[in-house]
Design an enzyme around this catalytic site. Structure first.
Site, PDB file in Angstrom:
ATOM      1  N   ASP A 105      21.910  53.173  36.993  1.00  0.00           N
ATOM      2  CA  ASP A 105      21.154  54.161  37.792  1.00  0.00           C
ATOM      3  C   ASP A 105      20.567  53.415  38.976  1.00  0.00           C
ATOM      4  O   ASP A 105      19.391  53.235  39.099  1.00  0.00           O
ATOM      5  CB  ASP A 105      20.068  54.848  36.959  1.00  0.00           C
ATOM      6  CG  ASP A 105      19.019  53.883  36.430  1.00  0.00           C
ATOM      7  OD1 ASP A 105      19.323  52.679  36.268  1.00  0.00           O
ATOM      8  OD2 ASP A 105      17.886  54.318  36.167  1.00  0.00           O
TER       9      ASP A 105
ATOM     10  N   ASP B 106      16.950  44.447  34.826  1.00  0.00           N
ATOM     11  CA  ASP B 106      18.391  44.696  34.763  1.00  0.00           C
ATOM     12  C   ASP B 106      19.190  43.424  34.991  1.00  0.00           C
ATOM     13  O   ASP B 106      20.281  43.252  34.427  1.00  0.00           O
ATOM     14  CB  ASP B 106      18.786  45.757  35.788  1.00  0.00           C
ATOM     15  CG  ASP B 106      18.264  47.133  35.420  1.00  0.00           C
ATOM     16  OD1 ASP B 106      18.130  47.414  34.213  1.00  0.00           O
ATOM     17  OD2 ASP B 106      17.979  47.936  36.326  1.00  0.00           O
TER      18      ASP B 106
ATOM     19  N   GLN C  60       4.264  46.297  41.807  1.00  0.00           N
ATOM     20  CA  GLN C  60       3.775  45.375  40.781  1.00  0.00           C
ATOM     21  C   GLN C  60       2.424  44.801  41.164  1.00  0.00           C
ATOM     22  O   GLN C  60       1.514  44.690  40.332  1.00  0.00           O
ATOM     23  CB  GLN C  60       4.794  44.238  40.597  1.00  0.00           C
ATOM     24  CG  GLN C  60       4.428  43.195  39.572  1.00  0.00           C
ATOM     25  CD  GLN C  60       4.872  43.603  38.181  1.00  0.00           C
ATOM     26  OE1 GLN C  60       5.183  44.759  37.924  1.00  0.00           O
ATOM     27  NE2 GLN C  60       4.881  42.652  37.281  1.00  0.00           N
TER      28      GLN C  60
ATOM     29  N   ASP D 102      18.843  47.070  39.438  1.00  0.00           N
ATOM     30  CA  ASP D 102      20.255  47.265  39.099  1.00  0.00           C
ATOM     31  C   ASP D 102      21.164  46.541  40.093  1.00  0.00           C
ATOM     32  O   ASP D 102      22.232  46.045  39.713  1.00  0.00           O
ATOM     33  CB  ASP D 102      20.603  48.757  39.123  1.00  0.00           C
ATOM     34  CG  ASP D 102      19.807  49.586  38.150  1.00  0.00           C
ATOM     35  OD1 ASP D 102      20.371  50.050  37.151  1.00  0.00           O
ATOM     36  OD2 ASP D 102      18.601  49.782  38.401  1.00  0.00           O
TER      37      ASP D 102
END
Length: 313
Positions: free
Chosen positions: A12, A246, A233, A17
């Site tokens: 996704d 990921d 973050q 990713d």
């Protein structure tokens, strides 16, 4: 090429990713990527497809076909997008144009079925997002479970706390029915929980600067695309370093020696409505388990493999 491991990457495609895809495409001494199948999750599906193709361009290595998959979870009408984490474009607001090539016409679910069934026992699948594509493939072709070699899954929490709710991790929470189908299909599955991306495995500001300056375009692209993640973050947790989970899933799939303490477990996914929905329950069970859980990643080995693939050692 015939001796290489053969992978499908199911994604996704948000910023983390992208790191995973670049690693898989560049690990040409280890694996050949047969397909990239895209599922809804971090972003609306078309953006995820676009970002998977941009990741291919950044890697400048293998160019497997990219397939468009499920637009929403199995039972929900809408997905849980995460633009606040990844940016509205999913790549830290780089706002890049679409690559100048078409997306495959075949649906990602059918691509998974066709690829696995054409090569029984040879195809591994690495899933970076919700498990909707794989679950639908199993529902359409139950023989898939006995013909896939292994499935590497980013999902759940080994420490007991999730990143969506106190109990649930994002990929499982967004489609727990799909996660339950995959977990109980009888496949050889290895689960990398999201909380392995904390502590020494986090990518530091110095490491990001090194990636931007190393002269490798893929490394610089990966560093830039996590800018929104880094800001999120910092605002939410007060840390300058960030976990790129990921990437850790893909590194474990490509180089299993980075895993620490994997064990067999009898796991279950909570699908009922309520506070426990999406909880990935882990019960150590030895040989009686239904999956393998990896509670830790060796930070030194992980970063050596990652930065070697990115040209940023």
């Amino acid at each position: 090429m015939s001796g290489l491991r053969r992978l499908i990457v199911d994604t996704d495609t948000g910023a983390d990713d992208v790191w995973a895809i670049v690693e898989a495409l560049r690990a040409e001494e280890v694996a050949r990527v047969e397909a990239i199948t895209v599922v809804c999750g971090n972003l609306p599906l078309d953006l995820c497809v676009k970002n998977a193709m941009l990741a291919e361009d950044a890697a400048a290595a293998q160019y497997p076909p990219v397939y468009r998959g499920m637009e929403r979870p199995i039972l929900r009408r809408t997905a849980f997008y995460a633009e606040n984490v990844h940016g509205r474009d999913g790549l830290g607001e780089m706002n890049l144009p679409w690559p100048d090539r078409p997306v495959e016409k075949k649906h990602a679910v059918q691509a998974i079925i066709d690829t696995v069934m054409a090569s029984p026992g040879e195809i591994e699948i690495a899933t970076c997002g919700p498990l909707t594509n794989l679950a639908m493939a199993l529902l359409l072709e139950p023989r898939l479970a006995e013909n896939v070699k292994r499935v590497w899954i980013l999902g759940g929490s080994a420490g007991g706390r999730g990143n969506m709710t106190p109990l649930a991790e994002y990929n499982v929470y967004t489609d727990p029915e799909a996660a339950s189908i995959v977990l109980n299909a009888g496949m050889d599955t290895v689960w990398i929980p999201w909380d392995t991306s904390r502590g020494e495995t986090e990518i530091t500001p110095d490491e990001l600067r090194r990636m931007e300056r190393c002269g490798d375009g893929a490394a610089a692209f990966c560093a830039r695309c996590v800018r929104t993640m880094r800001a999120y973050q910092k605002e939410r947790h007060g840390r300058d370093s960030l976990g790129v989970i990921d990437s850790m899933l893909m590194t474990a799939a490509l180089y299993p020696e980075v895993m620490e303490g994997p064990f067999r477990a009898a796991c279950a996914v909570e699908t009922a409505p309520g506070d426990r929905r999406g909880h990935f329950r882990i019960d150590p069970a030895g040989d009686a388990g239904n999956c393998t859980v990896c509670p830790g990643i060796n930070a030194k080995r992980y970063k050596e493999r990652l930065f070697a693939l990115l040209g940023a050692l």
